[in-house]
Scaffold this motif. Structure first.
Motif, PDB file in Angstrom:
ATOM      1  N   ASN A   1       0.830  -1.211   0.000  1.00 25.33           N
ATOM      2  CA  ASN A   1       0.000   0.000   0.000  1.00 25.33           C
ATOM      3  C   ASN A   1       0.863   1.260   0.000  1.00 25.33           C
ATOM      4  O   ASN A   1       0.538   2.240  -0.671  1.00 25.33           O
ATOM      5  CB  ASN A   1      -0.946  -0.002   1.193  1.00 25.33           C
ATOM      6  CG  ASN A   1      -2.083  -0.981   1.025  1.00 25.33           C
ATOM      7  OD1 ASN A   1      -2.440  -1.349  -0.092  1.00 25.33           O
ATOM      8  ND2 ASN A   1      -2.650  -1.430   2.131  1.00 25.33           N
ATOM      9  N   ARG A   2       1.952   1.223   0.738  1.00 25.34           N
ATOM     10  CA  ARG A   2       2.853   2.392   0.760  1.00 25.34           C
ATOM     11  C   ARG A   2       3.502   2.597  -0.606  1.00 25.34           C
ATOM     12  O   ARG A   2       3.685   3.737  -1.042  1.00 25.34           O
ATOM     13  CB  ARG A   2       3.899   2.220   1.853  1.00 25.34           C
ATOM     14  CG  ARG A   2       3.289   2.404   3.219  1.00 25.34           C
ATOM     15  CD  ARG A   2       4.320   2.558   4.288  1.00 25.34           C
ATOM     16  NE  ARG A   2       3.652   2.888   5.539  1.00 25.34           N
ATOM     17  CZ  ARG A   2       4.008   2.423   6.702  1.00 25.34           C
ATOM     18  NH1 ARG A   2       5.039   1.615   6.807  1.00 25.34           N
ATOM     19  NH2 ARG A   2       3.357   2.773   7.793  1.00 25.34           N
TER      20      ARG A   2
ATOM     21  N   HIS B   1       2.139   1.818  -3.462  1.00 27.70           N
ATOM     22  CA  HIS B   1       1.064   2.354  -4.292  1.00 27.70           C
ATOM     23  C   HIS B   1       0.872   3.844  -4.037  1.00 27.70           C
ATOM     24  O   HIS B   1       0.774   4.648  -4.986  1.00 27.70           O
ATOM     25  CB  HIS B   1      -0.226   1.585  -4.023  1.00 27.70           C
ATOM     26  CG  HIS B   1      -1.412   2.118  -4.742  1.00 27.70           C
ATOM     27  ND1 HIS B   1      -1.566   2.027  -6.113  1.00 27.70           N
ATOM     28  CD2 HIS B   1      -2.504   2.773  -4.285  1.00 27.70           C
ATOM     29  CE1 HIS B   1      -2.702   2.600  -6.460  1.00 27.70           C
ATOM     30  NE2 HIS B   1      -3.285   3.069  -5.368  1.00 27.70           N
ATOM     31  N   GLU B   2       0.837   4.239  -2.777  1.00 30.25           N
ATOM     32  CA  GLU B   2       0.638   5.644  -2.423  1.00 30.25           C
ATOM     33  C   GLU B   2       1.817   6.503  -2.868  1.00 30.25           C
ATOM     34  O   GLU B   2       1.630   7.604  -3.379  1.00 30.25           O
ATOM     35  CB  GLU B   2       0.445   5.782  -0.908  1.00 30.25           C
ATOM     36  CG  GLU B   2      -0.854   5.191  -0.403  1.00 30.25           C
ATOM     37  CD  GLU B   2      -0.885   5.041   1.117  1.00 30.25           C
ATOM     38  OE1 GLU B   2       0.021   5.576   1.809  1.00 30.25           O
ATOM     39  OE2 GLU B   2      -1.807   4.370   1.612  1.00 30.25           O
ATOM     40  N   ARG B   3       3.012   6.005  -2.698  1.00 28.32           N
ATOM     41  CA  ARG B   3       4.222   6.781  -2.990  1.00 28.32           C
ATOM     42  C   ARG B   3       4.442   6.970  -4.493  1.00 28.32           C
ATOM     43  O   ARG B   3       4.811   8.060  -4.936  1.00 28.32           O
ATOM     44  CB  ARG B   3       5.428   6.089  -2.364  1.00 28.32           C
ATOM     45  CG  ARG B   3       6.716   6.877  -2.463  1.00 28.32           C
ATOM     46  CD  ARG B   3       7.827   6.125  -1.730  1.00 28.32           C
ATOM     47  NE  ARG B   3       9.048   6.878  -1.700  1.00 28.32           N
ATOM     48  CZ  ARG B   3       9.508   7.547  -0.644  1.00 28.32           C
ATOM     49  NH1 ARG B   3       8.829   7.551   0.479  1.00 28.32           N
ATOM     50  NH2 ARG B   3      10.650   8.202  -0.716  1.00 28.32           N
ATOM     51  N   TYR B   4       4.232   5.922  -5.281  1.00 32.39           N
ATOM     52  CA  TYR B   4       4.570   5.971  -6.700  1.00 32.39           C
ATOM     53  C   TYR B   4       3.363   6.101  -7.624  1.00 32.39           C
ATOM     54  O   TYR B   4       3.542   6.233  -8.832  1.00 32.39           O
ATOM     55  CB  TYR B   4       5.417   4.750  -7.082  1.00 32.39           C
ATOM     56  CG  TYR B   4       6.683   4.699  -6.252  1.00 32.39           C
ATOM     57  CD1 TYR B   4       7.681   5.648  -6.415  1.00 32.39           C
ATOM     58  CD2 TYR B   4       6.845   3.724  -5.276  1.00 32.39           C
ATOM     59  CE1 TYR B   4       8.816   5.629  -5.634  1.00 32.39           C
ATOM     60  CE2 TYR B   4       7.988   3.703  -4.489  1.00 32.39           C
ATOM     61  CZ  TYR B   4       8.966   4.655  -4.663  1.00 32.39           C
ATOM     62  OH  TYR B   4      10.090   4.636  -3.874  1.00 32.39           O
ATOM     63  N   LYS B   5       2.169   6.026  -7.057  1.00 29.39           N
ATOM     64  CA  LYS B   5       0.935   6.176  -7.853  1.00 29.39           C
ATOM     65  C   LYS B   5       0.891   5.192  -9.016  1.00 29.39           C
ATOM     66  O   LYS B   5       0.469   5.524 -10.126  1.00 29.39           O
ATOM     67  CB  LYS B   5       0.769   7.609  -8.370  1.00 29.39           C
ATOM     68  CG  LYS B   5       0.867   8.686  -7.311  1.00 29.39           C
ATOM     69  CD  LYS B   5      -0.200   8.555  -6.269  1.00 29.39           C
ATOM     70  CE  LYS B   5      -0.138   9.735  -5.300  1.00 29.39           C
ATOM     71  NZ  LYS B   5      -0.417   9.358  -3.931  1.00 29.39           N
ATOM     72  N   LEU B   6       1.355   3.979  -8.752  1.00 31.00           N
ATOM     73  CA  LEU B   6       1.342   2.911  -9.754  1.00 31.00           C
ATOM     74  C   LEU B   6       0.422   1.792  -9.280  1.00 31.00           C
ATOM     75  O   LEU B   6       0.281   1.586  -8.073  1.00 31.00           O
ATOM     76  CB  LEU B   6       2.755   2.332  -9.933  1.00 31.00           C
ATOM     77  CG  LEU B   6       3.782   3.243 -10.577  1.00 31.00           C
ATOM     78  CD1 LEU B   6       5.181   2.647 -10.441  1.00 31.00           C
ATOM     79  CD2 LEU B   6       3.440   3.470 -12.041  1.00 31.00           C
TER      80      LEU B   6
ATOM     81  N   SER C   1      -0.576  -1.480  -7.848  1.00 28.15           N
ATOM     82  CA  SER C   1       0.187  -2.383  -6.987  1.00 28.15           C
ATOM     83  C   SER C   1      -0.655  -3.612  -6.690  1.00 28.15           C
ATOM     84  O   SER C   1      -1.840  -3.504  -6.397  1.00 28.15           O
ATOM     85  CB  SER C   1       0.563  -1.683  -5.683  1.00 28.15           C
ATOM     86  OG  SER C   1       1.380  -0.566  -5.955  1.00 28.15           O
TER      87      SER C   1
ATOM     88  N   HIS D   1      -4.684  -2.858  -2.108  1.00 27.26           N
ATOM     89  CA  HIS D   1      -5.564  -2.264  -1.104  1.00 27.26           C
ATOM     90  C   HIS D   1      -6.714  -3.191  -0.698  1.00 27.26           C
ATOM     91  O   HIS D   1      -7.541  -2.832   0.111  1.00 27.26           O
ATOM     92  CB  HIS D   1      -6.104  -0.917  -1.593  1.00 27.26           C
ATOM     93  CG  HIS D   1      -6.850  -1.023  -2.891  1.00 27.26           C
ATOM     94  ND1 HIS D   1      -6.196  -1.002  -4.099  1.00 27.26           N
ATOM     95  CD2 HIS D   1      -8.151  -1.174  -3.156  1.00 27.26           C
ATOM     96  CE1 HIS D   1      -7.098  -1.133  -5.063  1.00 27.26           C
ATOM     97  NE2 HIS D   1      -8.285  -1.247  -4.524  1.00 27.26           N
TER      98      HIS D   1
END
Length: 158
Positions: A84-85, A87-92, A94, A146
């Motif tokens: 999840n981190r 996904h949030e950090r790189y907006k890719l 996941s 997520h």
């Protein structure tokens, strides 16, 4: 993003080291790259930033270490949090991939290639990430990071 040729990074989450592999869907193959350092499961985000910048992935995949009976381990929860981190950090996009026995198989591959058995010194984490990514390429299942693990694996709370 060409859906016929996705570039992906996979991660084998660990508390002191995180295995990494890169691959693409055209050949459904992956290659292990140098692991990322971690301290109590917290990765060196600068290393991951450099890897993401270098490889420009279209998707990220994190192995989920479920228990052999399918129940959710503490490490599975931590790996999902890591996914999840990412996904949030790189907006890719996941995804999660069941990785049961990937480390055992990675050790076997390492030994067959002439490697030793000191896995703290000779990391097999990248090989495990490679196996996770190649399994993800061959799987029809695309589990978003997520998602609730309990819902995904149709098991009760552990």
């Amino acid at each position: 993003m060409n859906p016929d040729c996705l570039q992906a990074l996979a991660f084998d989450f660990g508390t002191s080291r995180i295995g990494v592999a890169v691959g693409q869907t055209l050949t459904a193959t992956a290659t292990a790259i140098a692991p990322v350092s971690a301290r109590d499961g917290i990765p060196d985000w600068n290393q991951i930033d450099q890897i993401v910048q270098e490889w420009s992935p279209d998707a990220l995949v994190v192995g989920i270490p479920l228990n052999m009976d399918g129940s959710i381990s503490d490490m599975a929860r931590r790996a999902r949090k890591f996914a999840n981190r990412l996904h949030e950090r790189y907006k890719l996009p996941s995804f999660l991939m069941d990785e049961r026995l990937s480390t055992r198989e990675a050790k076997s591959i390492h030994r067959a290639a002439g490697g030793g058995t000191n896995y703290k010194k000779e990391s097999v984490d990248g090989i495990a990430a490679q196996l996770i990514l190649e399994s993800w390429f061959s799987s029809e299942q695309r589990i978003p990071s997520h998602s609730r693990l309990e819902d995904l694996y149709d098991i009760g709370q552990s």
